[in-house]
Design a protein around this motif. Structure first.
Motif, PDB file in Angstrom:
ATOM      1  N   GLU A   1       0.828  -1.198   0.000  1.00 57.27           N
ATOM      2  CA  GLU A   1       0.000   0.000   0.000  1.00 57.27           C
ATOM      3  C   GLU A   1       0.872   1.261   0.000  1.00 57.27           C
ATOM      4  O   GLU A   1       1.793   1.392   0.803  1.00 57.27           O
ATOM      5  CB  GLU A   1      -0.915   0.030   1.236  1.00 57.27           C
ATOM      6  CG  GLU A   1      -1.988  -1.053   1.255  1.00 57.27           C
ATOM      7  CD  GLU A   1      -3.102  -0.782   0.270  1.00 57.27           C
ATOM      8  OE1 GLU A   1      -3.394   0.401  -0.010  1.00 57.27           O
ATOM      9  OE2 GLU A   1      -3.694  -1.755  -0.230  1.00 57.27           O
TER      10      GLU A   1
ATOM     11  N   GLY B   1      -6.607  -5.684  13.452  1.00 55.59           N
ATOM     12  CA  GLY B   1      -5.499  -4.888  12.922  1.00 55.59           C
ATOM     13  C   GLY B   1      -4.156  -5.446  13.339  1.00 55.59           C
ATOM     14  O   GLY B   1      -3.839  -5.467  14.526  1.00 55.59           O
TER      15      GLY B   1
ATOM     16  N   GLY C   1      -2.143   2.394  11.645  1.00 55.66           N
ATOM     17  CA  GLY C   1      -3.423   2.406  10.969  1.00 55.66           C
ATOM     18  C   GLY C   1      -3.327   2.668   9.480  1.00 55.66           C
ATOM     19  O   GLY C   1      -2.442   3.377   9.010  1.00 55.66           O
ATOM     20  N   ASN C   2      -4.269   2.056   8.726  1.00 57.28           N
ATOM     21  CA  ASN C   2      -4.391   2.249   7.277  1.00 57.28           C
ATOM     22  C   ASN C   2      -3.093   1.955   6.544  1.00 57.28           C
ATOM     23  O   ASN C   2      -2.664   2.691   5.655  1.00 57.28           O
ATOM     24  CB  ASN C   2      -4.861   3.670   6.964  1.00 57.28           C
ATOM     25  CG  ASN C   2      -6.209   3.976   7.591  1.00 57.28           C
ATOM     26  OD1 ASN C   2      -7.058   3.096   7.723  1.00 57.28           O
ATOM     27  ND2 ASN C   2      -6.414   5.216   7.998  1.00 57.28           N
ATOM     28  N   CYS C   3      -2.455   0.862   6.925  1.00 60.82           N
ATOM     29  CA  CYS C   3      -1.150   0.472   6.395  1.00 60.82           C
ATOM     30  C   CYS C   3      -1.139  -1.052   6.276  1.00 60.82           C
ATOM     31  O   CYS C   3      -1.806  -1.745   7.053  1.00 60.82           O
ATOM     32  CB  CYS C   3      -0.063   0.968   7.344  1.00 60.82           C
ATOM     33  SG  CYS C   3       1.588   0.324   7.047  1.00 60.82           S
ATOM     34  N   ASP C   4      -0.392  -1.576   5.303  1.00 64.30           N
ATOM     35  CA  ASP C   4      -0.322  -3.030   5.148  1.00 64.30           C
ATOM     36  C   ASP C   4       0.997  -3.616   5.632  1.00 64.30           C
ATOM     37  O   ASP C   4       1.278  -4.784   5.446  1.00 64.30           O
ATOM     38  CB  ASP C   4      -0.549  -3.421   3.680  1.00 64.30           C
ATOM     39  CG  ASP C   4       0.569  -2.920   2.767  1.00 64.30           C
ATOM     40  OD1 ASP C   4       1.337  -2.043   3.187  1.00 64.30           O
ATOM     41  OD2 ASP C   4       0.652  -3.412   1.621  1.00 64.30           O
TER      42      ASP C   4
ATOM     43  N   ASP D   1      -7.021  -8.430   9.575  1.00 60.58           N
ATOM     44  CA  ASP D   1      -6.528  -7.148   9.076  1.00 60.58           C
ATOM     45  C   ASP D   1      -6.925  -7.024   7.609  1.00 60.58           C
ATOM     46  O   ASP D   1      -6.677  -7.956   6.828  1.00 60.58           O
ATOM     47  CB  ASP D   1      -5.000  -7.051   9.220  1.00 60.58           C
ATOM     48  CG  ASP D   1      -4.501  -5.628   9.022  1.00 60.58           C
ATOM     49  OD1 ASP D   1      -4.606  -5.122   7.875  1.00 60.58           O
ATOM     50  OD2 ASP D   1      -4.022  -5.016   9.990  1.00 60.58           O
TER      51      ASP D   1
ATOM     52  N   TYR E   1      -5.654  -5.149   5.342  1.00 62.31           N
ATOM     53  CA  TYR E   1      -4.545  -4.773   4.473  1.00 62.31           C
ATOM     54  C   TYR E   1      -3.397  -5.774   4.482  1.00 62.31           C
ATOM     55  O   TYR E   1      -2.791  -6.045   3.448  1.00 62.31           O
ATOM     56  CB  TYR E   1      -3.992  -3.401   4.888  1.00 62.31           C
ATOM     57  CG  TYR E   1      -5.005  -2.293   4.894  1.00 62.31           C
ATOM     58  CD1 TYR E   1      -5.550  -1.799   3.714  1.00 62.31           C
ATOM     59  CD2 TYR E   1      -5.427  -1.710   6.102  1.00 62.31           C
ATOM     60  CE1 TYR E   1      -6.481  -0.777   3.716  1.00 62.31           C
ATOM     61  CE2 TYR E   1      -6.357  -0.677   6.110  1.00 62.31           C
ATOM     62  CZ  TYR E   1      -6.875  -0.219   4.915  1.00 62.31           C
ATOM     63  OH  TYR E   1      -7.801   0.797   4.932  1.00 62.31           O
TER      64      TYR E   1
ATOM     65  N   ALA F   1      -4.536  -2.179  15.475  1.00 59.86           N
ATOM     66  CA  ALA F   1      -4.158  -1.080  14.577  1.00 59.86           C
ATOM     67  C   ALA F   1      -5.426  -0.295  14.259  1.00 59.86           C
ATOM     68  O   ALA F   1      -6.438  -0.890  13.874  1.00 59.86           O
ATOM     69  CB  ALA F   1      -3.514  -1.607  13.303  1.00 59.86           C
TER      70      ALA F   1
ATOM     71  N   HIS G   1      -7.285   1.046  12.009  1.00 61.18           N
ATOM     72  CA  HIS G   1      -7.671   1.215  10.610  1.00 61.18           C
ATOM     73  C   HIS G   1      -9.024   1.925  10.537  1.00 61.18           C
ATOM     74  O   HIS G   1      -9.944   1.607  11.303  1.00 61.18           O
ATOM     75  CB  HIS G   1      -7.787  -0.147   9.923  1.00 61.18           C
ATOM     76  CG  HIS G   1      -6.505  -0.910   9.836  1.00 61.18           C
ATOM     77  ND1 HIS G   1      -5.306  -0.322   9.467  1.00 61.18           N
ATOM     78  CD2 HIS G   1      -6.224  -2.231  10.058  1.00 61.18           C
ATOM     79  CE1 HIS G   1      -4.353  -1.246   9.467  1.00 61.18           C
ATOM     80  NE2 HIS G   1      -4.887  -2.403   9.817  1.00 61.18           N
ATOM     81  N   SER G   2      -9.160   2.839   9.603  1.00 63.36           N
ATOM     82  CA  SER G   2     -10.401   3.624   9.496  1.00 63.36           C
ATOM     83  C   SER G   2     -11.615   2.762   9.195  1.00 63.36           C
ATOM     84  O   SER G   2     -12.738   3.133   9.532  1.00 63.36           O
ATOM     85  CB  SER G   2     -10.244   4.700   8.419  1.00 63.36           C
ATOM     86  OG  SER G   2      -9.914   4.132   7.161  1.00 63.36           O
TER      87      SER G   2
ATOM     88  N   TYR H   1     -12.541   0.291  10.697  1.00 68.68           N
ATOM     89  CA  TYR H   1     -13.113  -0.171  11.970  1.00 68.68           C
ATOM     90  C   TYR H   1     -13.884   0.936  12.699  1.00 68.68           C
ATOM     91  O   TYR H   1     -14.476   0.688  13.754  1.00 68.68           O
ATOM     92  CB  TYR H   1     -12.008  -0.672  12.913  1.00 68.68           C
ATOM     93  CG  TYR H   1     -11.199  -1.837  12.401  1.00 68.68           C
ATOM     94  CD1 TYR H   1     -11.758  -2.823  11.592  1.00 68.68           C
ATOM     95  CD2 TYR H   1      -9.841  -1.960  12.739  1.00 68.68           C
ATOM     96  CE1 TYR H   1     -11.007  -3.892  11.143  1.00 68.68           C
ATOM     97  CE2 TYR H   1      -9.079  -3.035  12.285  1.00 68.68           C
ATOM     98  CZ  TYR H   1      -9.666  -3.991  11.490  1.00 68.68           C
ATOM     99  OH  TYR H   1      -8.914  -5.055  11.045  1.00 68.68           O
TER     100      TYR H   1
END
Length: 413
Positions: A53, A310, A315-318, A343, A345, A367, A369-370, A372
């Motif tokens: 990502e 997560g 957050g928002n990362c793989d 997760d 991602y 994590a 993540h948005s 969630y």
């Protein structure tokens, strides 16, 4: 292509090299070769697919791949390169001291294949003094290669937005090398800042160590609040409300990833353990998974299934490298009845769909993540959210208008 400079990025298929390479390839001035040993990633990139990502980067890759950018495992691409950028970090031993033999091997191999009058840029985090070792190696071999250290400072996932905007630090021992590195980066970004090479190396460690310490502060207070039955985020929200000096105070959470802990440890090693703030910060940040388990022990973990939402390091990362969510998972396997992880991602065959993990009696946010953000949980579900991601009881703010405030002040006089 005749008017273009050839640029090779060593380690070019990774999280540092690939975004840089794609952005360099968008410039009409350059043709980019991504030199790497990962054949799977090489094939994936040459097919026009991002292997991880990176915000808004996929369409940019599609425009440049096989035109001004190509991934390869053939070291011969160094022979015709005008600029070589190494994103290979300093190899260190178990005490985090640099492995000189490995540094010399990498430097010798790179120098051997480079042409004379080319520019070599060291891009990854380096132990202070490593650039000097490489510089001495170039002089020992009597090669006419210009050397600069230009540390990468981009927030992971934000390269497309930040590379053109952030000032680029440039360190070089010779004026010609500094000039060439400056000319190169001025085609990519607005501003360059010149330092001595060791200042550039130390500065990168200093900034990452500072960020790691910065995260340790709220984590320490979060732990104290939990021990004394206080709500950290009610206090945090109340004292941050319309108070500018709290604006940069971070929230609690997992301080992880491939840089912050490693660079804090390297700063400790470089300073012969005179970096006295580093060790306590590591104790606090690395103990967060242990504290969560300690906090949950009254719930009798052996009788419950635990779900972790997560597994990335943020957050928002793989990217799951050095993620504390995995440390938490491994610890929970010792104490809990069962551990389920998910997760959206991270690519991991051991992860489960979200709806399956939500069946667990205990839910822990690993994590933020948005995706969630809108989850709701029944009242009987035990939910652990160190990040303060899901709102609880809001802090009540009561405002008077300016006229009321003035009247009250006059009445009190």
């Amino acid at each position: 292509m005749a008017n273009k400079s050839n640029v090779t990025i060593i380690g070019g298929c990774g999280h540092v090299g690939l975004p840089l390479g794609i952005i360099v390839a968008t410039s009409p001035n350059f043709h980019v070769s991504l030199l790497d040993i990962d054949e799977k990633r090489i094939a994936q990139i040459n097919s026009g697919m991002m292997p991880f990502e990176e915000e808004n980067m996929q369409p940019v890759l599609e425009k440049v791949v096989k035109k001004s950018l190509y991934a390869t495992s053939d070291i011969g691409c160094l022979h015709n390169s005008d600029v070589v950028i190494s994103v290979i970090g300093t190899p260190v031993d178990r005490h985090l001291n640099p492995l000189l033999k490995e540094i010399h091997r990498h430097a010798d191999q790179t120098i051997e294949h480079m042409k004379d009058d080319a520019l070599l840029i060291m891009r990854s985090t380096l132990y202070p003094g490593v650039t000097k070792l490489i510089y001495d190696r170039i002089k020992l071999r009597k090669r006419n290669i210009h050397l600069a250290v230009c540390p990468e400072r981009i927030r992971q996932g934000k390269a497309l937005a930040e590379i053109p905007e952030l000032p680029q630090i440039i360190g070089a021992f010779e004026e010609e090398a500094a000039k060439r590195a400056g000319e190169f980066f001025k085609k990519l970004t607005k501003t360059v800042v010149y330092l001595h090479p060791m200042e550039a190396e130390f500065g990168k460690l200093m900034v990452n160590s500072w960020r790691y310490l910065d995260f340790a502060i709220p984590n320490q207070f979060y732990i104290l609040c939990q021990r004394y039955g206080l709500d950290f985020y009610r206090i945090y929200d109340a004292f941050q409300y319309e108070y500018p000096r709290m604006g940069t105070y971070p929230r609690a959470g997992f301080a992880a990833g491939p840089c912050l802990l490693k660079d804090t440890l390297q700063m400790c090693a470089f300073s012969n353990n005179l970096f006295s703030l580093g060790s306590p910060a590591m104790v606090v940040n690395e103990s967060m998974p242990n504290f969560i388990i300690e906090h949950l022990q009254p719930a009798n973990l052996a009788d419950h299934t635990v779900g972790i939402l997560g597994m990335a390091f943020k957050g928002n990362c793989d990217d799951n490298r050095d993620s504390l969510a995995y440390k938490l998972r491994n610890l929970l396997k010792v104490y809990a009845k069962e551990v389920l992880c998910t997760d959206p991602y991270v690519r991991d065959n051991n992860l489960l769909p979200l709806d399956k993990v939500l069946e667990a009696e205990i839910i822990i946010l690993g994590a933020p993540h948005s995706v969630y953000a809108d989850l709701c949980f029944p009242k009987d579900k035990i939910v652990v959210d160190v990040f303060g991601f899901w709102p609880k009881v809001p802090v009540h703010h009561e405002k008077r208008d300016a006229k009321e405030t003035t009247k009250l002040a006059l009445a009190q006089e």
